[in-house]
Design a protein around this motif. Sequence first.
Motif, short mmCIF file in Angstrom:
data_model
loop_
_atom_site.label_atom_id
_atom_site.label_comp_id
_atom_site.label_asym_id
_atom_site.label_seq_id
_atom_site.Cartn_x
_atom_site.Cartn_y
_atom_site.Cartn_z
N ASP A 1 0.84 -1.37 -0.01
CA ASP A 1 0.24 0.10 -0.05
C ASP A 1 1.09 1.08 0.29
O ASP A 1 1.45 1.52 1.06
CB ASP A 1 -1.16 0.12 1.35
CG ASP A 1 -2.32 1.29 1.26
OD1 ASP A 1 -1.79 2.48 0.42
OD2 ASP A 1 -2.77 0.87 2.35
N ASN A 2 0.27 1.96 -1.05
CA ASN A 2 1.42 3.52 -1.21
C ASN A 2 1.46 4.19 0.03
O ASN A 2 2.70 4.94 0.63
CB ASN A 2 1.78 3.47 -2.48
CG ASN A 2 2.61 3.60 -3.48
OD1 ASN A 2 3.35 3.11 -3.00
ND2 ASN A 2 2.61 3.42 -5.13
N SER A 3 0.09 4.75 0.23
CA SER A 3 0.29 5.91 0.93
C SER A 3 0.54 4.45 2.38
O SER A 3 0.89 5.67 2.83
CB SER A 3 -1.50 5.46 1.32
OG SER A 3 -2.16 4.30 1.97
N THR B 1 4.19 5.79 2.40
CA THR B 1 4.99 6.55 2.71
C THR B 1 4.92 7.34 4.00
O THR B 1 5.50 7.95 4.59
CB THR B 1 3.67 7.55 2.30
OG1 THR B 1 3.52 7.30 0.74
CG2 THR B 1 4.25 9.40 1.97
#
Lengths: 555, 261
Positions: free
Chosen positions: A334-336, A339
């Motif tokens: 999951d990119n978010s 981050t």
Amino acid sequence: MSRKKELEIKGIFVLVVLVFLIFLLVPLARLFLKSFVGDAGLTPDFYGEVLTGRGFLRAFGNSLVISSVSAVVTTLLAFILAYGVHYCNLPGRYKGFISRAAVAPMLLPTITYGFAIIYSFGKQGLITRLFGTQLFDIYGFNGLLLGYVIYTLPVSFLLLSNTMSYIDKKFSVVSRIMGDSPFATFVGTVLRPLLGTLAASFVQCFFLCFTDYGIPASVGGEYEVAATVLYNEMLGSVPNFSRGACVAMLMLIPSVVTIALLHYLEKYNIRYNKISQIEIRRGRIRDTVFGVLSAVILACILSVFAVIFVVPFVDEWPYRIQFTLEHVLGVFADNSLVTVCRNSLVVALLTAALGSLTTYGAALTTARSHLPGGVKQVIENISLITNTIPGMVIGIAYLLIFSGTPLQNTLFLLVICNVIHFFSTPYLMMKSSLTKMNASWETTAMLMGDTWLKTIVRVVTPNAMGTILEVFSYYFVNAMVTVSAVIFIAGARTMVITTKIKELQYYTKFNEVFVLSLLILAVNLAARGVFRGIAAGRQGAKRMVRRPAFRKQKA
Amino acid sequence: MLEIKNLKKSYDGVTILHDINLTINDGEIVSILGPSGCGKTTLLNLILGLTDADEGEILFQGENVLELPMEQRGFNIVFQDYALFPNLNVYKNITYGLRNRPSISTRQEVEDLIDLLGLREHLDKKIEQLSGGQKQRVALARTMVMKPKILLLDEPLSALDGVIKESIKAKIRQIARDYRLTTIIVTHDPEEALTLSDKVLIVQNGTISQYGKPDDIIKKPENEFVKEFILNQLLIKKNNIFTLFRQGNAPEMAVQAGAAG
């Protein structure tokens, strides 16, 4: 004039003061003002509204009760653990385990404790299933109590353990030889010297419980406390910043009282220069009792956390409990979330770097300069103020003053907030270490042609490195776990792990919550290992500088 | 030659030192002797330049140095607690000043000092591994590398015991003689002062009680204070020692001053 003018140190002093002026005093003043300013100018109405409306007084009362009860229970449990370590003949490795396990909860954010409790003692919880029945209702008083006790145990244990190591155990021998009964010996040579610290532990735990947001956010249930009211006023469905500011100001009252008490209690703090090592009397029954009690206490605490290691690795708790790495991999896919993890690391590292620099500069001006006492007192007062302000209050003050400025939604704001929020304890560690160093170094080095700055680089800093690393580690770990202040200033792009956990709670994504919690734990353990390793490598077998007796831990 | 004229110093309106007048010749060892709180350390700090004087003059080779900052006077000090840098080993402590002024001592001069003070075998050691006497010698070497015009020593012997004390005394005397170095020592111990120095400056209540050679002080004490507190103390010591040896225990070996430390 032959006395060097110490221009460098004056510069450092001015810088430190400026930072705290801009990022502490001005925001607090703004908060104070906000609590009085409405559409029609200055008015005390908001305080009236807050005090009469929405069950604030009841929540405030609840906070006082639950914080007091938690503080008593924690101090009692911490006493048992510390007594086992310092006054019983338990095996050395077991003592080491007690000391490490008692402070382990520090490495996790408080918001995780709540979810761990739910997944352990809830209707479908791990421990509930082991016992076959739910032991107690977790939402409300019981859950809060358990969470607060786990949260404050490390601080209480550190305080008591530290003082116990300074108490001269020869007094116990003298007392017994003089014919005192075992009870009189215990009261006279253990309890009495500890009174100040026991009281300090109570006050400290009370403060932490009162100002924590993470635990009531998860298991508070219907039992409203001051921190939840404050959160709802600011970020709830109908936010009212003026009323929120009032609640924040009211939260300051118990904070100020507890800190004033802590300062008063400092007088009862015993200080021995030498720690005399002495053989502890044989006492099979005593050793067994405290050994078993310690094991039970630690088992209870660690069992709550066991669930963190279970839930994220099974398919779907509690229905399909096959092992799977799906959730863990899901988080990293999951990119978010990636981050968010990167943000947390960046914030923690920058906080540690900037925090070490700030505390070092501040401690240099108070411990190694000839500035007048009044000037040094300014730094001491700053330390005192940062110690008094709950994280939530700082967060709200920042929310009010930096919204709409270029600083809004920057990681820098989170960093500076952490640096200021956690300033007090590392500053005291640094000052105590610098004060203990030889007072003639600067003069001697100057006579050999050094400038002041050169001496700091060549002599003072290398000798302070052990403490600097400790401070760095302290800031790092706290920045990783803190939620109370940053929850108000972390934006969509500057979300850190702890604030993300709060958001995930809203969507009931508990697998992710636990994976992220594990991640924080792993990072903190690794960071501690690395810093300790560096410190040990540098210092050789030399002992680390002792911590100041009264250190504060903040949410 | 160091001349001090009408030196006065007070803190917050309380006079610490007043009417200090004295002359110290080049290469002399002078001890400043007095009870604690008499102002002897303040006098040392005034000469060093760590403290500012209220009135008076300090002339070195005819030039008033009172307005010069500490680091420009060219004097140097060994503090009572040595102020060695624990992050550096013995050799790096000794050569600390060379990093700032590489030409102040040649390599040979440094080596000579190391041998003179018997530090050759300790060069790689950490400071914490040294005994008190060794630390004192490292501090002396470190200061001597800077070639001070005047060497100031603050209670150099008070933290040392027995034979080590005597060996350090011998080293201090040797340095003063070999380098023809004016040496000023602060001490509270009359025996130390009178056996170590060419002249003794007795300070009491912020001013000079007597200033003279050890012989003169023993034979011609100028006032009650010198008689009562300085000589009387020595007399008691002397009697104690005599009593010890009168009981048939003839001394079998002489004190080996300058031996190991």
